[in-house]
Design a protein around this motif. Structure first.
Motif, PDB file in Angstrom:
ATOM      1  N   ASP A  36       0.957  -1.197  -0.114  1.00  0.00           N
ATOM      2  CA  ASP A  36      -0.061   0.134  -0.025  1.00  0.00           C
ATOM      3  C   ASP A  36       0.858   1.397   0.057  1.00  0.00           C
ATOM      4  OD1 ASP A  36      -1.586   2.106   1.107  1.00  0.00           O
ATOM      5  OD2 ASP A  36      -3.220   0.637   1.224  1.00  0.00           O
ATOM      6  N   PRO A  37       0.654   2.237  -0.951  1.00  0.00           N
ATOM      7  CA  PRO A  37       1.485   3.436  -1.001  1.00  0.00           C
ATOM      8  C   PRO A  37       1.503   4.150   0.425  1.00  0.00           C
ATOM      9  CG  PRO A  37      -0.500   3.466  -2.339  1.00  0.00           C
ATOM     10  CD  PRO A  37      -0.403   2.351  -1.816  1.00  0.00           C
ATOM     11  N   ARG A  38       0.340   4.118   1.072  1.00  0.00           N
ATOM     12  CA  ARG A  38       0.253   4.862   2.699  1.00  0.00           C
ATOM     13  C   ARG A  38       1.134   4.371   3.484  1.00  0.00           C
ATOM     14  NH1 ARG A  38      -5.756   4.002   3.304  1.00  0.00           N
ATOM     15  NH2 ARG A  38      -5.403   2.094   2.441  1.00  0.00           N
ATOM     16  N   THR A  39       1.824   2.975   3.314  1.00  0.00           N
ATOM     17  CA  THR A  39       2.875   2.677   4.187  1.00  0.00           C
ATOM     18  C   THR A  39       4.058   3.196   4.131  1.00  0.00           C
ATOM     19  OG1 THR A  39       1.530   0.504   4.304  1.00  0.00           O
ATOM     20  CG2 THR A  39       3.939   0.387   5.029  1.00  0.00           C
ATOM     21  N   PRO A  40       4.523   3.586   5.203  1.00  0.00           N
ATOM     22  CA  PRO A  40       5.922   4.257   5.307  1.00  0.00           C
ATOM     23  C   PRO A  40       7.189   3.283   4.753  1.00  0.00           C
ATOM     24  CG  PRO A  40       5.073   4.711   7.536  1.00  0.00           C
ATOM     25  CD  PRO A  40       4.403   3.565   6.492  1.00  0.00           C
ATOM     26  N   ALA A  45      10.091  -1.964   4.563  1.00  0.00           N
ATOM     27  CA  ALA A  45      11.442  -2.640   4.620  1.00  0.00           C
ATOM     28  C   ALA A  45      11.326  -3.733   5.722  1.00  0.00           C
ATOM     29  CB  ALA A  45      12.637  -1.626   4.798  1.00  0.00           C
ATOM     30  N   PHE A  46      10.759  -3.407   6.945  1.00  0.00           N
ATOM     31  CA  PHE A  46      10.795  -4.331   8.167  1.00  0.00           C
ATOM     32  C   PHE A  46       9.699  -5.199   7.748  1.00  0.00           C
ATOM     33  CE2 PHE A  46       9.229  -5.535  12.293  1.00  0.00           C
ATOM     34  CZ  PHE A  46      10.544  -6.023  12.895  1.00  0.00           C
ATOM     35  N   VAL A  47       8.708  -4.826   7.378  1.00  0.00           N
ATOM     36  CA  VAL A  47       7.558  -5.876   6.809  1.00  0.00           C
ATOM     37  C   VAL A  47       8.085  -6.905   5.867  1.00  0.00           C
ATOM     38  CG1 VAL A  47       5.292  -6.165   5.836  1.00  0.00           C
ATOM     39  CG2 VAL A  47       5.559  -4.534   7.638  1.00  0.00           C
TER      40      VAL A  47
END
Length: 136
Positions: A36-40, A45-47
């Motif tokens: 999702d583009p709203r995810t920083p 990277a962590f996810v």
């Protein structure tokens, strides 16, 4: 003296199976939220690491190693998912959970990128151990 082996009662395992299934659903929702583009970017990277590890067909620490073998399944994976959930905006996770509920019924998530990551870690570890043993 009679020695009996411990055979767990199936009802004892039900809460563990339910929790494991919930973790798998959360990890799948994280995989969707990651796109999702709203995810920083730092959350992505962590996810990516957490999801790759969770769905990898190869364990980072093989299960046949006493105690440590189940460490990643019992501690590392749930902790990674917990921390990843804190990084994703709540609205994104709500939508991702809805999509995950629909998709998980139709496909089994497997991360071949996670397998490559695990094999890479193994190769580096073997190289470092070999360098220490041979170099000294």
């Amino acid at each position: 003296m009679i020695v009996t082996s411990f055979i767990p009662n199936p009802t004892m395992l039900t809460p563990l199976k339910t929790r494991a299934r919930a973790l798998k659903h959360e990890a799948y929702a994280l995989a969707i939220a990651m796109r999702d583009p709203r995810t920083p970017w730092y959350a992505k990277a962590f996810v990516a690491l957490v999801v790759a590890h969770t769905f990898s067909p190869i364990d980072l620490i093989p299960d046949f190693i006493p105690v440590l073998g189940y460490l990643d399944d019992l501690i590392i994976t749930p902790l990674g998912i917990f921390l990843a959930l804190k990084l994703i905006p709540p609205a994104v996770m709500t939508e991702a959970r809805q999509q995950a509920a629909i998709r998980i019924a139709h496909e089994k998530p497997v991360s071949w990128a996670g397998a490559v990551l695990v094999i890479g870690v193994w190769i580096i570890a073997i190289g470092v151990i070999g360098w220490i043993v041979i170099g000294n």
